[in-house]
Design a protein around this motif. Structure first.
Motif, PDB file in Angstrom:
ATOM      1  N   GLU A 431      42.776   9.134  24.590  1.00 37.35           N
ATOM      2  CA  GLU A 431      44.227   9.372  24.558  1.00 37.35           C
ATOM      3  C   GLU A 431      44.982   8.058  24.404  1.00 37.35           C
ATOM      4  N   GLN A 454      48.901   9.540  13.228  1.00 41.05           N
ATOM      5  CA  GLN A 454      49.488  10.689  13.909  1.00 41.05           C
ATOM      6  C   GLN A 454      48.607  11.921  13.753  1.00 41.05           C
ATOM      7  N   TYR A 457      45.729  11.718  16.082  1.00 44.80           N
ATOM      8  CA  TYR A 457      46.090  12.097  17.461  1.00 44.80           C
ATOM      9  C   TYR A 457      46.122  13.610  17.606  1.00 44.80           C
ATOM     10  N   LEU A 458      46.790  14.266  16.691  1.00 38.55           N
ATOM     11  CA  LEU A 458      46.969  15.710  16.820  1.00 38.55           C
ATOM     12  C   LEU A 458      45.647  16.457  16.687  1.00 38.55           C
ATOM     13  N   SER A 461      42.919  14.281  19.887  1.00 36.63           N
ATOM     14  CA  SER A 461      43.271  14.150  21.297  1.00 36.63           C
ATOM     15  C   SER A 461      42.773  15.350  22.096  1.00 36.63           C
ATOM     16  N   LYS A 464      46.102  15.687  24.758  1.00 38.32           N
ATOM     17  CA  LYS A 464      47.337  15.981  24.009  1.00 38.32           C
ATOM     18  C   LYS A 464      48.594  15.777  24.862  1.00 38.32           C
ATOM     19  N   ALA A 467      51.381  15.026  22.467  1.00 37.53           N
ATOM     20  CA  ALA A 467      51.404  15.802  21.223  1.00 37.53           C
ATOM     21  C   ALA A 467      52.833  16.107  20.795  1.00 37.53           C
ATOM     22  N   GLN A 471      54.522  14.832  17.366  1.00 37.01           N
ATOM     23  CA  GLN A 471      55.158  15.764  16.434  1.00 37.01           C
ATOM     24  C   GLN A 471      56.590  15.331  16.153  1.00 37.01           C
TER      25      GLN A 471
END
Length: 994
Positions: A431, A454, A457-458, A461, A464, A467, A471
């Motif tokens: 994370e 990005q 990560y989405l 992760s 999250k 998240a 976003q």
């Protein structure tokens, strides 16, 4: 007895050696102890066989104690007590046996008791036993054994001097057992006492002397390799402790057994490194590398060489060794686990380098990371640190790449992990690193990198935790690209979401409104800001403020094409809850829209509301006051207009122009404008305008004759205007002296006003003289009165002649005509009256004849004058264009038409019958034109004004009011309305004031 002696002899031997019985099984051992115990119990204390049995039992108990202790140690005891009871039994049996054995065996028993006391932790008793043995034994070997035990006890007590002396006694005893051990311990005593060189020399002696190359006497003369390796290892340790010298590696290598040569020199190198002897350690590691056949050993050497060179700032050599080390790794079967130290060394080399360049990594450091990752592709921490280093150097794309690789490794480990706590740790690490990747991508200012980070990560992760934030960042990127339509909707979804932090929700809300503002979508801006105000209580005021602004913006868009709709839209504006700035904009719009819609009263109310705002800027106040003035004008409320105008700065006007404007409002409000006009006169440098203002002041004055003199200086360059002012004063006062004073100022001036003044004065003189002549009669009471009256008449006629000459000189048609007509008629009347005079009394006929002749001769010139004047009069009447000329002049000079009318009327009085009607009619017409008819009533004026107030931009209303004001001869109002009408006619937008 013989049997007992045999047993004693065997037992004594075994007690010393302790070998054969060590192999006795536990069961056999226990049986023997039981049987011998029964035997011992059955023997009398003085029985000669008892000593042997006691020694045998003591040996058995001592051996069983040893076995129990070994087992307990193997089982991992922490407090080891097994064997204590057997040792106590053994000591009790040895103690009893000590008084019964032969003198030759006493020393051996005392030695065994000393060992047992040591094992029991009874050092004092042990020492007493060993000392007793020294006193009871005559055997050098036994004494050496006792001294060795005493030396060991002293060594353990850190009494190294005592131990050293005792070890020396053992070494001095020829044939003593364990001389190798004694030499080894003695060397350590020297080390512990700080005699480094002595310790090293003694250890080297062990390695050189075959007699000392084993610990025990049984191995005397036979080299104990393991012992020698241990000695050489300690030699290396002490060499390092002393400080490595240039020859140490060679000496150590030559003295160490073959199989341990590189191992021990490596030990020397490691110790030198551990103790910080970097330069010497570097040399030793190079020595190792040159002789090391094992790739793993060479790898370790290069790793250490790299680190030491780096520490010594030999950067080129360090980097070369580091690269060599990485290459060697590939030539081995090393894994991170199997070659842990080398792996750590290579890693630490880069990490240490990184620490030195923590503020900004060099290209060389980043290359070191790159090379490291070629070998160690699964070191997530190094990826993280490498990305941080790249970030300090501004190499954000590289930082992003390494962060992404770290994320893959971390995620793989997370998926392979089964331990819950470990998985949680990996999840937290992932994370954190995914977010770091986004941060570096942002700094790289690379849209593709940021989008990739990005996405990582989405998709990667586990927790999250951010998240929602990510976003938001993705959506924000859309916003930044200018796709406001798409961004607005996505941002609103985020703002109204139940997920994510409230702060980000608010940011999304605010940004969505920004997008709508850029799209100029004020309708949605109003609706969304209303929704947000309902959801976010802490930002309610801000969102309501935006809502209010959107209403104002919608109003502005509709203002030009649909002002009525704009005004309706603005009705939803909450003025009470608005900010001062928005409220001011609202009121301004309200003023403008109502004005556009011709709702002047509503506009005036909004203007008053705006003026009550406490935060008005000077510019805003000027705007409000300006509208107040204008709306007051439209309603002909000039008192209000004046009061508001007095508060204005009129930045677009000069101070002089401002004074004129205020004076105008004063006049229209029926107030005295003198103060403003006088200020203008003091400030202005425009002589022409100053003369006009002076004339206006004279016109408005209650004492115009006096003020004509007061303001005379302002006409110094404009005599004609001064003459006109004088004419106006004369028109109000009929004060002839005013015209006479002005006539004296004529000089070379030839303006119409001076001509008119001369005309008026001349006409007045003609009229006055005509009246005087007409009223003068000859007194015939007696000759005396006749003579006096004749003289008086002659004087008057002479004046008439002079007046005629003046008229001729002036060139004025009517004045000449009237003067000549007067001269003709009065001279003829005088001639006739003179001849009709009675004769003086008492004259003879002759005298009467002479008198008549003389009288005829005297009045004959009057007859001639009358004739010539009459002829001239006829010539004047013969000029048919004179009347038209007068009419034209009157039409073009209405302010003087009154005087023209009077002049024409005077001419008509003497006109021939054929022309009298024309001249009389012209006189009446001109008088009618100048307002001889009645002025409008107050009701008529008020009706026209009311119509104008209700229809301020209607041309017909303006024209109607203007016509009546002209009839009412309200000069200031006429000029004002003329200006309004001209403005209306030329305006591109009729409802806007120009």
């Amino acid at each position: 007895m013989k049997k007992g002696i045999l047993i004693l002899s065997a037992t004594a031997t075994m007690a010393t050696a302790g070998v054969a019985y060590a192999q006795t099984s536990e069961t056999t051992q226990d049986l023997l102890i039981q049987k011998l115990t029964q035997v011992q119990l059955g023997l009398a204390p003085a029985d000669p066989a008892r000593a042997g049995v006691l020694l045998r039992l003591a040996d058995l108990h001592a051996e069983r104690a040893r076995q129990l202790s070994m087992k307990e140690l193997n089982d991992g005891c922490t407090v080891c007590k097994a064997g204590d009871k057997d040792r106590e039994k053994a000591l009790s049996f040895y103690s009893e046996a000590l008084t019964k054995v032969p003198p030759t065996s006493i020393a051996k028993v005392q030695l065994q008791m000393g060992h047992l006391y040591e094992l029991q932790g009874k050092a004092d008793l042990a020492e007493k036993s060993y000392l007793a043995m020294l006193g009871s034994s005559s055997s050098p070997a036994e004494m050496a054994e006792a001294n060795l035990s005493l030396a060991e006890m002293a060594f353990r007590k850190n009494d190294f001097q005592k131990a050293q002396d005792l070890y020396a006694k053992v070494l001095a005893t020829e044939g003593a057992s364990s001389q190798g051990l004694a030499a080894y311990r003695k060397a350590w005593c020297a080390f512990r006492m700080g005699n480094m060189e002595s310790a090293i020399t003694q250890l080297q002696e062990i390695l050189k002397n075959p007699k000392l190359q084993s610990r025990m006497a049984s191995s005397r003369g036979v080299a104990d390799t393991s012992f020698l390796i241990e000695v050489s290892q300690d030699t290396a340790t002490i060499m390092a402790a002393r400080g490595i010298q240039n020859s140490d590696a060679d000496v150590l290598y030559s003295l160490t057994p073959e199989q341990a040569k590189i191992q021990q020199v490596t030990t020397l190198a490691r110790e030198g490194l551990r103790l910080g002897q970097k330069e010497q350690a570097l040399k030793v590691w190079d020595f190792v590398y040159q002789r090391q056949a094992d790739p793993k050993g060479r790898l370790e050497a290069q790793v250490r060489i790299a680190q030491l060179n780096f520490d010594l700032k030999n950067n080129a050599a360090a980097n070369k060794a580091y690269q060599t080390g990485l290459s060697l790794w590939g030539a081995t079967d090393c894994t991170v686990e199997s070659c842990e130290e080398s792996a750590k060394g290579l890693r630490q080399f880069v990490v240490g380098w990184n620490r030195l360049e923590s503020s900004k990594a060099s290209p060389e450091l980043l290359n070191a990371y790159t090379e490291y990752f070629k070998v160690f592709a699964n070191d997530e921490d190094m990826y993280v640190w490498g990305s941080q280093a790249a970030a300090t150097a501004g190499q954000y794309p590289q930082a992003v790449e390494w962060t992404a690789l770290a994320n893959k490794v971390i995620l793989a480990k997370y998926n392979a992990e089964t331990d819950t706590a470990a998985k949680k740790s990996q999840s937290e690490k992932l994370e954190k690193n995914l977010l770091l990747g986004i941060e570096n991508a942002e700094k790289a200012k690379d849209e593709k990198l940021l989008a990739s980070a990005q996405d990582d990560y989405l998709t990667m992760s586990i927790a999250k935790e951010k998240a929602f934030d990510v976003q938001y960042q993705r959506t924000y990127a859309i916003y930044q690209k200018g796709d406001y339509v798409k961004a607005a909707d996505q941002l609103k979804n985020l703002a109204m979401s139940s997920k994510g932090s409230r702060q980000i929700q608010i940011q999304a809300a605010e940004l969505s409104l920004d997008a709508l503002a850029l799209l100029k979508d004020d309708a949605r801006l109003q609706a969304w800001s209303s929704e947000y105000a309902g959801k976010f209580a802490e930002k309610k005021t801000d969102f309501q403020h935006i809502q209010q602004k959107s209403i104002l913006n919608q109003t502005a868009k509709l203002a030009d094409s649909q002002p009525d709709q704009a005004l309706a839209t603005m009705m939803s504006f909450n003025a009470a809850g608005a900010t001062p700035e928005d409220r001011k904009v609202y009121l301004k719009n309200k003023i403008i829209l109502n004005e556009k819609l011709n709702k002047i009263t509503e506009a005036r109310v909004a203007t008053e509301d705006l003026l009550r705002e406490p935060t008005l800027t000077a510019e805003e106040k000027e705007f409000a006051l300006g509208r107040k003035v204008w709306f007051a004008e439209l309603e002909l409320d000039f008192a209000t207009a004046l009061k508001a105008a007095e508060q204005m700065k009129f930045s677009t006007l000069s101070q002089e122009e401002r004074m004129l404007k205020l004076a105008m409002y004063s006049e229209l409000a029926d107030k005295d404008p003198q103060t403003y006009y006088n200020q203008y006169l003091r400030q202005s440098k425009d002589d022409e305008k100053k003369a006009l203002i002076a004339m206006q002041l004279i016109r408005l004055s209650k004492n115009p004759v006096k003020d004509l003199d007061t303001y005379k200086p302002y006409f110094k360059n404009n005599a004609g205007l001064f003459a006109r002012a004088g004419l106006e004063v004369y028109g109000r006062t009929n004060d002839r002296k005013v015209l006479e004073r002005i006539a004296k100022e004529k000089g070379s001036a030839k303006g119409d006003a001076f001509v008119m003044i001369d005309k008026i004065l001349l006409m007045g003189d003609v009229k006055t003289l005509g009246t005087q002549l007409a009223s003068h009669n000859l007194d015939t009471k007696n000759q005396n009165t006749i003579g006096k009256s004749l003289k008086a008449r002659v004087v008057l006629l002479e004046k008439a002649d002079g007046l005629a000459n003046r008229a001729i000189a002036a060139g004025d048609w009517a004045s000449q005509l009237l003067a000549l007509d007067l001269v003709a008629k009065e001279n003829m009347r005088f001639y006739n009256e003179a001849l009709a005079l009675p004769m003086p009394a008492g004259l003879t006929p002759e005298q009467e004849s002479e008198y008549l002749t003389i009288l005829s001769q005297q009045v004959s010139p009057n007859q001639s004058t009358a004739t010539m004047a009459e002829t001239k009069v006829k010539e004047f009447w013969a000029q048919g264009t004179a009347l038209d000329t007068y009419k034209a002049f009157a039409a073009n000079n209405m302010e003087w038409a009154k005087y023209i009318a009077e002049e024409i009327e005077a001419v008509a009085a003497i006109a021939p019958e054929a022309q009298k009607t024309a001249w009389s009619t012209a006189s009446v017409d001109i008088k009618t034109a100048v307002g001889a008819v009645s002025k409008p009533s107050l009701a008529e004026l008020e009706k026209a004004r009311t119509n104008l107030k209700q229809n301020p931009f209607a041309k017909s209303a303006l024209e109607e009011a203007l016509a009546l004001e002209r009839k009412a001869q309200r000069k200031s109002m006429v000029e004002y309305l003329e200006g309004r009408l001209a403005s209306l006619n030329t305006s591109a937008e009729p409802k806007e004031k120009q």
